[in-house]
Every structure is written in C-alpha cells, then in structure tokens.
Design a protein around this motif. Structure first.
Motif, PDB file in Angstrom:
ATOM      1  N   UNK A 222       0.836  -1.204   0.000  1.00  0.00           N
ATOM      2  CA  UNK A 222       0.000   0.000   0.000  1.00  0.00           C
ATOM      3  C   UNK A 222       0.869   1.252   0.000  1.00  0.00           C
ATOM      4  N   UNK A 223       1.830   1.298   0.925  1.00  0.00           N
ATOM      5  CA  UNK A 223       2.696   2.476   1.014  1.00  0.00           C
ATOM      6  C   UNK A 223       3.523   2.634  -0.252  1.00  0.00           C
ATOM      7  N   UNK A 224       4.050   1.541  -0.746  1.00  0.00           N
ATOM      8  CA  UNK A 224       4.864   1.571  -1.965  1.00  0.00           C
ATOM      9  C   UNK A 224       4.056   2.156  -3.118  1.00  0.00           C
ATOM     10  N   UNK A 225       2.857   1.643  -3.310  1.00  0.00           N
ATOM     11  CA  UNK A 225       2.054   2.055  -4.467  1.00  0.00           C
ATOM     12  C   UNK A 225       1.647   3.518  -4.391  1.00  0.00           C
ATOM     13  N   UNK A 226       1.219   3.959  -3.227  1.00  0.00           N
ATOM     14  CA  UNK A 226       0.696   5.319  -3.083  1.00  0.00           C
ATOM     15  C   UNK A 226       1.812   6.350  -2.995  1.00  0.00           C
ATOM     16  N   UNK A 227       2.814   6.083  -2.191  1.00  0.00           N
ATOM     17  CA  UNK A 227       3.835   7.095  -1.948  1.00  0.00           C
ATOM     18  C   UNK A 227       4.815   7.239  -3.098  1.00  0.00           C
ATOM     19  N   UNK A 228       5.061   6.161  -3.851  1.00  0.00           N
ATOM     20  CA  UNK A 228       5.914   6.302  -5.031  1.00  0.00           C
ATOM     21  C   UNK A 228       5.236   7.161  -6.094  1.00  0.00           C
ATOM     22  N   UNK A 229       3.922   7.039  -6.184  1.00  0.00           N
ATOM     23  CA  UNK A 229       3.171   7.919  -7.087  1.00  0.00           C
ATOM     24  C   UNK A 229       3.322   9.371  -6.636  1.00  0.00           C
ATOM     25  N   UNK A 230       3.174   9.607  -5.327  1.00  0.00           N
ATOM     26  CA  UNK A 230       3.303  10.967  -4.807  1.00  0.00           C
ATOM     27  C   UNK A 230       4.684  11.544  -5.121  1.00  0.00           C
ATOM     28  N   UNK A 342       2.572   0.083 -11.158  1.00  0.00           N
ATOM     29  CA  UNK A 342       2.972   0.067 -12.563  1.00  0.00           C
ATOM     30  C   UNK A 342       3.164   1.465 -13.130  1.00  0.00           C
ATOM     31  N   UNK A 343       2.309   2.407 -12.719  1.00  0.00           N
ATOM     32  CA  UNK A 343       2.461   3.793 -13.165  1.00  0.00           C
ATOM     33  C   UNK A 343       3.799   4.350 -12.692  1.00  0.00           C
ATOM     34  N   UNK A 344       4.116   4.136 -11.406  1.00  0.00           N
ATOM     35  CA  UNK A 344       5.393   4.618 -10.869  1.00  0.00           C
ATOM     36  C   UNK A 344       6.566   3.938 -11.560  1.00  0.00           C
ATOM     37  N   UNK A 345       6.473   2.635 -11.768  1.00  0.00           N
ATOM     38  CA  UNK A 345       7.560   1.907 -12.412  1.00  0.00           C
ATOM     39  C   UNK A 345       7.810   2.425 -13.825  1.00  0.00           C
ATOM     40  N   UNK A 346       6.726   2.663 -14.565  1.00  0.00           N
ATOM     41  CA  UNK A 346       6.885   3.065 -15.966  1.00  0.00           C
ATOM     42  C   UNK A 346       7.463   4.469 -16.101  1.00  0.00           C
ATOM     43  N   UNK A 347       6.940   5.400 -15.324  1.00  0.00           N
ATOM     44  CA  UNK A 347       7.328   6.797 -15.513  1.00  0.00           C
ATOM     45  C   UNK A 347       8.550   7.216 -14.690  1.00  0.00           C
ATOM     46  N   UNK A 348       8.929   6.434 -13.693  1.00  0.00           N
ATOM     47  CA  UNK A 348      10.076   6.806 -12.863  1.00  0.00           C
ATOM     48  C   UNK A 348      11.234   5.834 -13.055  1.00  0.00           C
ATOM     49  N   UNK A 349      10.959   4.534 -12.903  1.00  0.00           N
ATOM     50  CA  UNK A 349      12.056   3.566 -12.856  1.00  0.00           C
ATOM     51  C   UNK A 349      12.526   3.093 -14.212  1.00  0.00           C
ATOM     52  N   UNK A 350      11.721   3.275 -15.256  1.00  0.00           N
ATOM     53  CA  UNK A 350      12.118   2.803 -16.581  1.00  0.00           C
ATOM     54  C   UNK A 350      12.657   3.916 -17.472  1.00  0.00           C
TER      55      UNK A 350
END
Length: 421
Positions: A222-230, A342-350
C-alpha cells in the motif's frame, strides 16, 4: 497482554532468556520492547541514506528507506489495531522489513544476488533476518555468539515476508527496468541462519505467513504504491491526468501481474479515477496542489485498507492473531495497487536516465565486492573483520563481504569505492 489475547508464552519467548527488568524501569510488554530495539538499531538509522526509488541525495522531499518504513509502520499499526491483533508486532515488522536492503535499493540487491551465488545468494528479506538475529549487536548466547536483537518469536515470525529457503523459492518472473529478465528469487533465510529460522517458525504450517506478517506485507504494498506515485508527481515524472494505458499496462505485466488483461487494467484505472480526490488538472507545485496530493494519498490508503478489513471480517470471525486467521485482499484491491505501482515503475524507474544510473551503481558494487575479497579483513569494519577470521572457507568469507557491503548506505558505498578502488 495475557494469553487469552492469542499470544501465549511461546509467542513471547526469546532465543536467549532475559532477566526481569529493574523494578524502577517502565513496564512494557515484550512486544513493546521489540519495537524499541528495532527503532534504536544502527541499521534503522542507516535506512535514512538508502534509496527507496529515487536516491535520497537527489531531493529533500522524496522518500528514503527510513521514511518509507515509518509510513509502512503507520499503515500496519492501524490495520492491525482494527483487526484486533497486537499492533506492536505488526509495526515492528514494518519498521524492520527493509533493514536488510543494500545500497541502491533493489538495484543493489540484484547485483549482490549474482555475486553471492557461491555462498547461497542474496535477498533483502533474508538479510533482514540475518541482521536482526545475528549482525545487529545486542545479546549473546552462552557460547558467546551474537543472537542480534533477541526479539520474541512472534515478532521475528512477523518479520519473515518469505518464510522459505532459497531452494524452495519459485522461479524468477518478469524483467528489470532495463528490460533484462529477472534472475534472482525471493526467499527469507540463508542456509547458515536456518537454526534460528526453524526456531521462530515453530508452530507454523509450511510456508504460510502469520497474519501479522501478512499485515506488514500488505502495508508495504500500500505504502509503496501510493507514496511512489506521490514522489513521482512532485518530481515532475508522473501526471495522473495524462496516463498512457498501453505502455503502462506492459510494465504492469512485466513487473507485477503477467496475466492481467488490458480490459481488467482499464476498468481498474477507471475505478481509481472515481476517487473524489483523483486529480483533474496537472500538479503545479502550489500549496493547493500539495494539499490535494496529500488528500489523494490518504484517500487511497483508506480505500485499500478499508476494503481489506471488510473482506477479512467477512471471511472469518478471527481472532486475527498468528495462525488463527488470514488477511483477505480483494482482487479489485490487488489490481488497484498493481496499477499504481505500474504507473510509478513506468514513468520513474524505466526512464533512460535512471537505467543508466542503475548500471553505474551495479558496476560500483561489483568492483567494491571484488576489492574487499582481495583486501580481506584489513579493509573491513571490525565486526566483519572478526567474522572473516572466523570463516572456515571461501564461501563463508564471501558471505562476510556481502554482509559488509549490504550494511553500507548509498553515500558510504560511493565513499568506500573511491577510497579502495
């Protein structure tokens, strides 16, 4: 807390029995003492300088491993309390869950797993168990060997995200940010830590997580998904009003849910957009935008935890302690969490700049491991130099070097590399 709450003497037992506290000391439960030990551990302080997603030196807003762990702990404590289990256990497990992560986050984990094959590999969760039961100095047994923080059985069990050894792990799935296939597997204990693992898993069935570990695991997601987006939004890398579904869904399947269909992911994103605080205009850095973003993170956390609490209560009357029940995560919630990740992974980590940086980080750690193996104890911190002298063969000495490198922060890994290489 008494036995009828579901935590018997076996749950409270420590590997090394401890004498009663002074009569003038504050009265605390065993699980409250566990929490304090993790909070005060040196490894906890080091998390402040370890990468979460974006390096901690890049911006004073983005999360590091310590702030992430504090947020996971808050989510875990609230959910545990709502379920009627012992919140100190779930919170302590959340505070400890990333202690074993090496410099540069999962990227560092990737290279240490490859370099450590001769001594049984490397995995951040197995390293966490090793750290809290051996490497973090506090308590010693009758033979003089360190037993780490000497936490209770229930707390150690809750810290065990992957309760199985390397040989029992499922095969690797998906790809890394650079598109290369994953080769490392998820497991929770190294071979030479098996005795304490077997002790803490007494009463467990197979590879089942205790419910407190399930709470920690969900809180992490939960924290990973929400806070990485933030973090991605504030860094200018993510715009929730301009998501490109086709590209993001490819990342979701590569990293998290291989079988997810476009239709299911489209419907999931549509459902997330019905959250009242979902943005309708791009983030502009104003206080109003910052406030709206905080409301979104709060609403999403409440949405996910509320759905899980409702489903868990619907499936069982409890009690929700140890192995008496399981956490239930609805499929819709699982999909929503995966979409955000997935949104965070695509736009930040890739992104190309991040992939290039990650390559340089892996080279640095590989060179550092090589030079430490060559230099031996003279180049190691005293505790690891002692471990080197006690090692009986080359794989054991490799494990010592891996332990040393994993203990470093991002900045200290760079400094050590500059000094030694």
């Amino acid at each position: 807390m008494t036995d009828h709450d579901g935590y018997d003497e076996g749950a409270r037992e420590r590997l090394v029995e401890e004498p009663p506290k002074r009569v003038d000391a504050p009265i605390r439960t065993p699980f409250e003492r566990d929490r304090a030990r993790v909070v005060h551990a040196a490894a906890s302080r080091r998390l402040a300088a370890k990468t979460q997603v974006v390096g901690p030196q890049s911006d004073d807003f983005v999360r590091n491993r310590l702030t992430h762990s504090l947020e996971v702990a808050q989510v875990a404590r609230d959910l545990s309390r709502a379920l009627g289990s012992q919140p100190d256990i779930a919170e302590t497990a959340a505070l400890a869950h990333d202690l074993g992560h090496p410099p540069f986050g999962h990227n560092g984990e990737r290279v240490l797993a490859r370099l450590g094959e001769a001594c049984g590999g490397f995995e951040g969760n197995a390293q966490t168990l090793r750290l809290i039961t051996r490497l973090e100095a506090k308590t010693f047994d009758a033979s003089g060997a360190s037993v780490g923080l000497n936490l209770t059985r229930a707390t150690l069990d809750a810290c065990t995200k992957y309760p199985w050894p390397h040989g029992a792990a499922d095969g690797p799935q998906g790809v890394h940010a650079d598109g290369s296939p994953r080769t490392a597997v998820k497991f929770g204990v190294y071979a030479d830590d098996r005795p304490v693992f077997d002790w803490l898993r007494r009463g467990a069935v197979g590879t089942r997580q205790c419910v407190e570990a399930q709470v920690m695991d969900l809180a992490d997601d939960v924290a990973y998904s929400v806070h990485d987006i933030e973090d991605g939004i504030v860094a200018g890398r993510v715009d929730l009003t301009a998501i490109e579904p086709a590209a993001v869904w490819e990342t979701v399947r590569d990293w998290y849910l291989p079988a997810a269909s476009d239709d299911a992911l489209d419907a999931t994103l549509s459902g997330l957009r019905t959250v009242g605080s979902w943005p309708t205009t791009p983030y502009d850095g104003s206080r109003r935008s910052l406030g709206a973003l905080k409301n979104l993170t709060s609403d999403l956390i409440g949405r996910f935890c509320g759905a899980v609490q409702h489903a868990t209560y619907a499936a069982s009357d409890g009690p929700f302690v140890r192995y008496a029940a399981d956490l239930v995560v609805p499929e819709a919630t699982r999909l929503e969490i995966a979409v955000l990740k997935g949104i965070a992974a695509h736009y930040v980590m890739r992104t190309d700049d991040r992939v290039a940086l990650m390559h340089r980080q892996r080279e640095l750690l590989a060179e550092l491991v090589a030079v430490l193996l060559d230099r031996g104890p003279d180049a190691l911190d005293r505790p690891f130099a002692d471990d080197w002298h006690a090692a009986v063969d080359e794989p054991a000495r490799l494990r010592v070097v891996i332990d040393q490198v994993a203990s470093l922060t991002d900045a200290s890994a760079v400094t050590w590399h500059q000094r030694l290489c």
